[in-house]
Design a protein around this motif. Structure first.
Motif, mmCIF file in Angstrom:
data_model
loop_
_atom_site.group_PDB
_atom_site.id
_atom_site.type_symbol
_atom_site.label_atom_id
_atom_site.label_comp_id
_atom_site.label_asym_id
_atom_site.label_seq_id
_atom_site.Cartn_x
_atom_site.Cartn_y
_atom_site.Cartn_z
ATOM 1 N N LEU A 277 0.777 -1.192 0.025
ATOM 2 C CA LEU A 277 -0.065 -0.018 -0.031
ATOM 3 C C LEU A 277 0.871 1.264 0.016
ATOM 4 O O LEU A 277 0.821 2.138 -0.797
ATOM 5 C CB LEU A 277 -0.823 0.140 1.255
ATOM 6 C CG LEU A 277 -2.244 -0.980 1.197
ATOM 7 C CD1 LEU A 277 -2.694 -1.039 2.573
ATOM 8 C CD2 LEU A 277 -3.113 -0.643 0.056
ATOM 9 N N GLY A 280 2.146 2.294 -3.252
ATOM 10 C CA GLY A 280 1.445 2.699 -4.185
ATOM 11 C C GLY A 280 1.177 4.431 -4.128
ATOM 12 O O GLY A 280 1.079 4.967 -5.387
ATOM 13 N N GLY A 308 -4.357 -1.266 -3.862
ATOM 14 C CA GLY A 308 -3.865 0.106 -3.393
ATOM 15 C C GLY A 308 -2.676 0.161 -4.048
ATOM 16 O O GLY A 308 -2.180 1.365 -4.323
ATOM 17 N N GLU A 309 -1.686 -0.977 -4.127
ATOM 18 C CA GLU A 309 -0.422 -0.647 -4.770
ATOM 19 C C GLU A 309 -0.514 -0.021 -5.994
ATOM 20 O O GLU A 309 0.165 0.593 -6.657
ATOM 21 C CB GLU A 309 0.468 -1.983 -4.657
ATOM 22 C CG GLU A 309 1.735 -1.938 -5.472
ATOM 23 C CD GLU A 309 2.551 -2.783 -4.981
ATOM 24 O OE1 GLU A 309 2.343 -4.092 -4.414
ATOM 25 O OE2 GLU A 309 3.711 -2.936 -5.416
ATOM 26 N N GLY A 312 -3.260 2.718 -6.343
ATOM 27 C CA GLY A 312 -3.021 3.891 -5.640
ATOM 28 C C GLY A 312 -4.203 4.322 -4.779
ATOM 29 O O GLY A 312 -5.262 3.734 -4.711
ATOM 30 N N ALA A 316 -7.918 2.768 -4.463
ATOM 31 C CA ALA A 316 -8.443 2.112 -3.320
ATOM 32 C C ALA A 316 -9.852 2.741 -2.859
ATOM 33 O O ALA A 316 -10.667 2.305 -2.470
ATOM 34 C CB ALA A 316 -7.456 1.874 -2.526
#
Lengths: 415, 477
Positions: A277, A280, A308-309, A312, A316
Motif C-alpha cells: 500500500l 502505491g 492499493g499498490e 494507488g 482504493a
C-alpha cells in the motif's frame, strides 16, 4: 473500463496485447448484461443502482485476479456464471420472499449445521477450518450460512421485536429488558466464540456477531443490547486473547507489524500488505507494474492491498466509495420496504456487505486487527461470489416488491 | 425502525470513511516511513531491476559489471560480477541485495543506478516506453596493471600500498592485504553465500577492512618528513645545521634511545634524515614545541577528515596540551601516540613531490552514460598547502639522499632519482611495522607511494623493495 484494464495489464506484463485476455472480461460483461435484462424483465421496479455497483466491483475483481494469478481468472469467471445462475434462480423463486419467514427455524438450523459441518468433516487451510471438500471443489459453508442466518434473524426479530423491546426492569436507573430476552444475544455470542475457538475463523466470527448486534439494534432500538453486546464482545475477545495463540498473534502483529522478530513469519502478511500500500502512493504504480504478488494470499484476503499498490489511493478509495454507495442503496431499499421482515432482511444483507468489506479493508490497512475474510464481489473465491450474488438478488427482489407496493398504494390513493 | 436503520447506515458509512482516512495515511502521508523499512523487498527489486552501470579502470578494464539472472530463479534481475576477483575488492566494494553495498558501489550508487543524472530526452523516452532502465558507468583513475603489480608485490603479507599522482591527486593504485573476492557475497541463484560471508566476517585478519584507508598505524620515522618540513619552514634547522647524537637523550628523567641503540655522533640535519636519527629529531621536536609540531602535522592532514570517495579513518596526533616533553620528543619521530593511514602518508609524500601542495585524492575520474557519453568529469582540486615550494625542494633533495645513501637504498632505480623515507614503527610485543613513502622521479614526479607491511621489520628492508617494484611499473607506463 475492464477492457482498458486488461490491455494495460497485458502491456505491462508481456509488452503486447493479445485477444485471449479479453475472453474472461467479455464473458463477465455478457453475464451482467444478461442479469440486467433478467432484472428488467422479471422485477422491473427493482433498484437500478446496486446491480451496476456490484458489476463494477466484480469486474475489478476479475481484472485484478487476471493480473495477479492469470490461472485463476478462468475459475473466477466460471464461478461468476454459476453465481449469476443462482441470482436468476433467487429472483425467479423467491420473488415473494415473505414466505421464507415461515421456514425461519429450519433455515437457522441449516445455517448452524453448515457452520458446524467443517468442524467434523472440514479441511484446514491456512490454519483455519473453513472448508468442505466435495470432489474437486472446495466450498466454504460459512459464506452461505451467513445469508441463511440473516434470513433467520430477520424473520425471528420481525416476529419478536415487540417482545424484545419491552423494558420492564430498571438497573442503575436505566430501563433494561428482562433477563430472558438476553438469551438470544448470549446464544449468538456463544456461537461466535465457538467459531473463533474451533474454526479459528476470526473474520466470520466477528462478522456474524456484528451483524447480529446490528439487526438486534435495528429491530428493537434498544441501546442496552448494543452496549451489552459490545461488552460481551470485549470479554470474548479478551478470553480468546488469553487462551488462544492464534488470537494473540493477530493482536500482536496488528500492534507491531514491523517487529523484526515476527516480520518474516507471523506478521509477514500484514507487513507485506502495508509495504504494498505504501509503495502505491496517490496514483499507484500502474496495473501490472507493482509487486503485489509478494503478498501471500493476494487474490483472496489481500486483494485490496494489490489494488492499493497498483491503482494507488485513488483506486482504493474509489472501491471504498463503491461499497459506500452499495450500503447507501441497501439502506434506501430497507427504508422504503413496508414490512418488518423485508426491512430487517435487507438491512441485514446490506450489513453483511458493509461490515465484511470494512473488516477486510480495515484489516489489510492495519486499521483493525487482521481477520481473514473475503472482499465482497472482488476477492477470488466461489462460495463468496455465490453468497454475494444471492445477497444482491434478495436486495433487488425486496426493492422491487417495495416499490410495487408503494406504487399500488399511490394508485389506490388516486382512485 | 427507520430511525435505527438510519443510525446503522451512519455507523457503516463512518466505518468505511475511516478506511479511507487510514488509507491516506498508509499510502500517502506515512508512506515513506513504511516503505523505507529494511524488510520491504520492493525497493530492492526495483533497484536490482535496473541494469547498473559498470566500473571501469583508467586502462579500460571492466572491474564490475551486471549479469542478468533468469526471471524465474530470482526476483533480482541484475546482479553484480567482478571479473578481476579480489584485485579491486577494497575499491569497488560489493553490491549485494543480501549483504548491502560497500566501497564505490555504495558511494556512487545513485550514479550507477542512473538516478543522479539529469532527465534528458532519451531518459524520458526510455521511461515512457518503460524499457529496462540502465545506469551510468564510472571510470576510475586506477590503472589495473599498476594495481596488479602492487598487489603482487605485497605477496599476501598484511599491509597496504597507495599510489597517487601528486600533480592531480588521482589514485593510481590502492591495495590492501589480506582481501576478499567480492563475487562470493553476490547471492546468485544456487550460490551459497552464507558460508563465505560467515568466514569473512569472523576472519581474525579482517579481510573486509581496507587497510589503505582504514588502517591506523604508528607512522614511525616516515613522520620525520613532517617534522623536517616544520623545522625547515620555521627556520629552526637548515640542512646544514649541526646536531649531536649520543645514542640516547634524557628527557624529564626518561631516556630516549635511537633505534637499535646506534650512536650517530656529530651530524647535520640532512644527514640525520638520511640515516633516520631519532635523537636529532627528538631534539628538533623539543625545539619546535608541541604547538608548532601539531600545527604542521595538521597542515599535512592529521586530525582532519580526508574527503575521499571511500570512508577514511582520521590520522591522529595528540593535542599539544595533552603532550608532555617525552610524548613530544617521541611524536617528532613518529612514535608516541601518532597514528596514520597509508593514504595519509602517501599524501605527505605528495606534498613534497608537488611543490608543497596536496591535491584532493580521488578515485572516480568520470561518469559515462550507457552510450559511453561523458556526463561528468572530475577536475583535480587543491586540498592543502602545508609548506612552501622552497621547503618542498629542500626536503626533496634530503629525501633523495635517503634512497641514495641512507636507509632507503633498497628503493634505488638506475637512472632515476627516487626520493623516499623509511619508517620502522615500533609496536609493543611484536615486530615493528615496516613503512616506506617515496616519489619519483625527484624532478617532475609521476607518482607518490606509501607502503606499509604489518609487523614485518625495518622499513628499508621490507617496505622499500615493495615500493621499488611499484615504482618501476609506474614509471614504465
Amino acid at each position: 473500463m475492464l477492457a482498458f484494464g486488461i490491455a494495460s495489464v497485458q502491456l505491462a506484463r508481456d509488452g503486447h496485447i493479445s485477444p485471449r485476455g479479453f475472453i474472461y472480461p467479455g464473458i463477465v460483461a455478457f453475464v451482467f448484461i444478461v442479469l440486467h435484462l433478467a432484472v428488467r424483465f422479471l422485477i422491473p421496479l427493482a433498484d437500478s443502482i446496486v446491480l451496476p455497483l456490484s458489476a463494477a466491483l466484480t469486474m475489478i475483481g476479475v481484472l485484478l485476479i487476471e493480473r495477479l494469478e492469470p490461472e485463476l481468472a478462468l475459475e473466477q469467471t466460471l464461478w461468476i456464471v454459476v453465481a449469476a445462475l443462482s441470482f436468476v434462480l433467487v429472483i425467479l423463486f423467491f420473488k415473494n420472499y415473505e414466505f421464507l419467514a415461515q421456514y425461519k427455524y429450519s433455515l437457522g438450523l441449516i445455517a448452524i449445521a453448515l457452520l458446524s459441518s467443517t468442524m467434523i468433516i472440514g479441511k484446514e487451510v491456512n490454519g483455519a477450518r473453513l472448508w468442505l471438500k466435495i470432489g474437486p471443489l472446495s466450498f466454504q459453508p460459512s459464506e452461505l450460512a451467513k445469508v441463511l442466518l440473516v434470513i433467520f434473524l430477520a424473520a425471528f426479530f420481525a416476529e419478536k421485536r415487540e417482545l424484545l423491546s419491552i423494558s420492564t426492569h430498571r438497573v442503575f436507573g436505566i430501563t433494561v429488558p428482562e433477563i430472558k430476552y438476553f438469551v438470544p444475544l448470549l446464544m449468538m455470542w456463544g456461537i461466535s466464540v465457538l467459531m473463533m475457538i474451533f474454526q479459528k475463523d476470526l473474520g466470520s466470527s466477528l462478522l456474524f456477531f456484528s451483524i447480529f448486534i446490528a439487526m438486534l439494534f435495528v429491530a428493537t432500538g434498544r441501546k442496552t443490547y448494543v452496549v451489552f453486546g459490545l461488552l460481551l464482545f470485549v470479554l470474548g475477545a479478551y478470553i480468546c486473547y488469553l487462551g488462544f495463540g492464534h488470537v494473540r498473534t493477530r493482536v500482536c502483529t496488528w500492534l507491531d507489524p514491523f517487529n523484526p522478530a515476527t516480520i518474516e513469519n507471523q506478521s509477514y502478511q500484514i507487513s507485506q500488505s502495508l509495504f504494498a500500500l505504501s509503495s502505491g502512493g496517490v496514483s499507484g504504480s500502474g496495473l501490472g507494474l507493482g509487486h503485489p504478488t509478494l503478498i501471500p494470499s493476494v487474490t483472496t484476503d489481500f486483494i485490496f492491498s494489490a489494488l492499493g499498490e497498483e491503482l494507488g489511493l485513488l483506486g482504493a478509495a474509489s472501491v471504498v466509495i463503491l461499497y459506500l454507495l452499495f450500503v447507501a442503496r441497501g439502506v434506501k431499499i430497507s427504508l422504503s420496504c413496508p414490512d418488518d421482515f423485508g426491512k430487517l432482511l435487507s438491512v441485514g444483507l446490506t450489513s453483511i456487505v458493509g461490515i465484511q468489506s470494512f473488516l477486510i479493508m480495515g484489516g489489510v490497512t492495519r486499521l483493525i486487527p487482521l481477520t481473514g475474510i473475503t472482499l465482497p464481489f472482488v476477492s477470488y473465491g466461489g462460495s463468496s461470489l455465490l453468497a454475494n450474488f444471492i445477497i444482491l438478488a434478495f436486495l433487488l427482489v425486496i426493492s422491487h416488491r417495495a416499490s410495487r407496493r408503494s406504487s399500488s398504494v399511490i394508485e389506490e390513493a388516486r382512485r | 425502525m427507520n430511525r435505527q436503520i438510519k443510525i446503522l447506515c451512519v455507523v457503516l458509512i463512518a466505518l468505511l470513511l475511516m478506511v479511507v482516512v487510514n488509507l491516506s495515511w498508509v499510502q500517502v502521508f506515512g508512506a515513506k516511513e513504511i516503505s523505507g523499512n529494511a524488510f520491504n523487498k520492493r525497493r530492492l527489486i526495483e533497484e536490482y531491476g535496473i541494469q547498473r552501470g559498470e566500473i571501469i579502470t583508467a586502462d579500460e578494464q571492466v572491474i564490475a559489471r551486471c549479469v542478468q539472472v533468469g526471471a524465474g530463479s530470482s526476483p533480482y534481475r541484475y546482479q553484480r560480477e567482478y571479473p578481476a576477483g579480489s584485485l579491486f575488492a577494497d575499491i569497488t566494494g560489493y553490491d549485494s541485495w543480501k549483504y548491502g553495498r560497500t566501497g564505490l558501489e555504495e558511494r556512487f550508487n545513485d550514479e550507477l543506478l542512473g538516478r543522479g543524472s539529469k532527465l534528458t530526452f532519451t531518459n524520458l523516452l526510455n521511461r515512457l516506453v518503460s524499457a529496462s532502465k540502465k545506469g551510468n558507468s564510472i571510470v576510475l583513475t586506477v590503472d589495473s596493471r599498476l594495481q596488479r603489480v602492487a598487489s603482487d608485490a605485497l605477496e599476501g603479507r598484511r599491509g597496504a600500498a597507495v599510489v597517487i599522482d601528486p600533480k592531480t591527486g588521482a589514485v593510481l593504485a590502492m591495495v590492501t592485504s589480506p582481501t576478499y573476492d567480492p563475487n562470493v557475497v553476490i547471492p546468485l541463484p544456487g550460490r551459497d553465500t552464507e558460508t563465505p560471508w560467515g568466514n569473512l566476517t569472523q576472519d581474525q585478519t579482517h579481510p573486509l577492512v581496507n587497510r589503505a584507508t582504514q588502517g591506523l598505524y604508528p607512522p614511525g620515522s616516515s613522520f620525520k618528513v613532517i617534522t623536517a618540513a616544520a623545522a625547515l619552514e620555521t627556520g629552526i634547522a637548515r640542512p646544514e645545521t649541526e646536531f649531536t647524537c649520543n645514542g640516547k637523550l634524557p628527557v624529564h628523567g626518561y631516556t630516549i634511545y635511537d633505534y637499535g641503540r646506534t650512536t650517530h655522533g656529530r651530524l647535520n640535519f640532512r644527514r640525520a634524515l638520511t640515516v633516520s636519527c631519532n635523537i636529532t629529531f627528538a631534539q628538533v621536536g623539543l625545539r619546535l614545541g608541541g604547538e608548532v609540531l601539531v600545527h604542521f602535522a595538521e597542515l599535512f592532514g592529521f586530525n582532519q577528515k580526508i574527503l575521499f570517495e571511500l570512508p577514511v579513518a582520521d590520522s591522529r596526533i595528540d593535542r599539544p596540551s595533552d603532550m608532555d616533553k617525552v610524548a613530544l620528543a617521541s611524536s617528532a619521530f613518529g612514535q608516541g601516540d601518532d597514528l596514520a593511514t597509508p593514504l595519509e602518508m602517501a599524501l605527505v609524500a605528495c606534498a613534497v613531490a608537488n611543490n608543497g601542495v596536496i591535491m584532493k585524492p580521488f578515485l572516480m575520474n568520470e561518469i559515462q552514460d550507457y552510450n559511453g557519453k561523458i556526463i561528468e568529469q572530475v577536475t583535480p582540486k587543491k586540498w592543502l598547502e602545508p609548506i612552501s615550494t622552497e621547503t618542498a625542494e629542500t626536503l626533496e633533495e634530503m629525501m633523495v639522499d635517503v634512497v641514495e645513501k641512507g636507509t632507503g637504498t633498497a628503493a634505488q632505480i638506475e637512472g632515476v632519482d627516487v626520493a623516499g623515507k623509511t619508517g620502522t614503527a615500533e609496536v609493543e610485543g611484536a615486530k615493528p611495522h615496516s613503512w616506506f613513502i617515496c616519489f619519483a622521479p625527484a624532478i617532475e614526479p609521476k607518482v607518490a607511494i606509501s607502503v606499509v607491511v604489518e609487523n614485518a621489520g625495518e622499513g628499508g628492508r621490507v617496505a622499500a623493495p615493495i615500493a621499488r617494484k611499484i615504482l618501476l611499473k609506474a614509471l614504465s607506463l
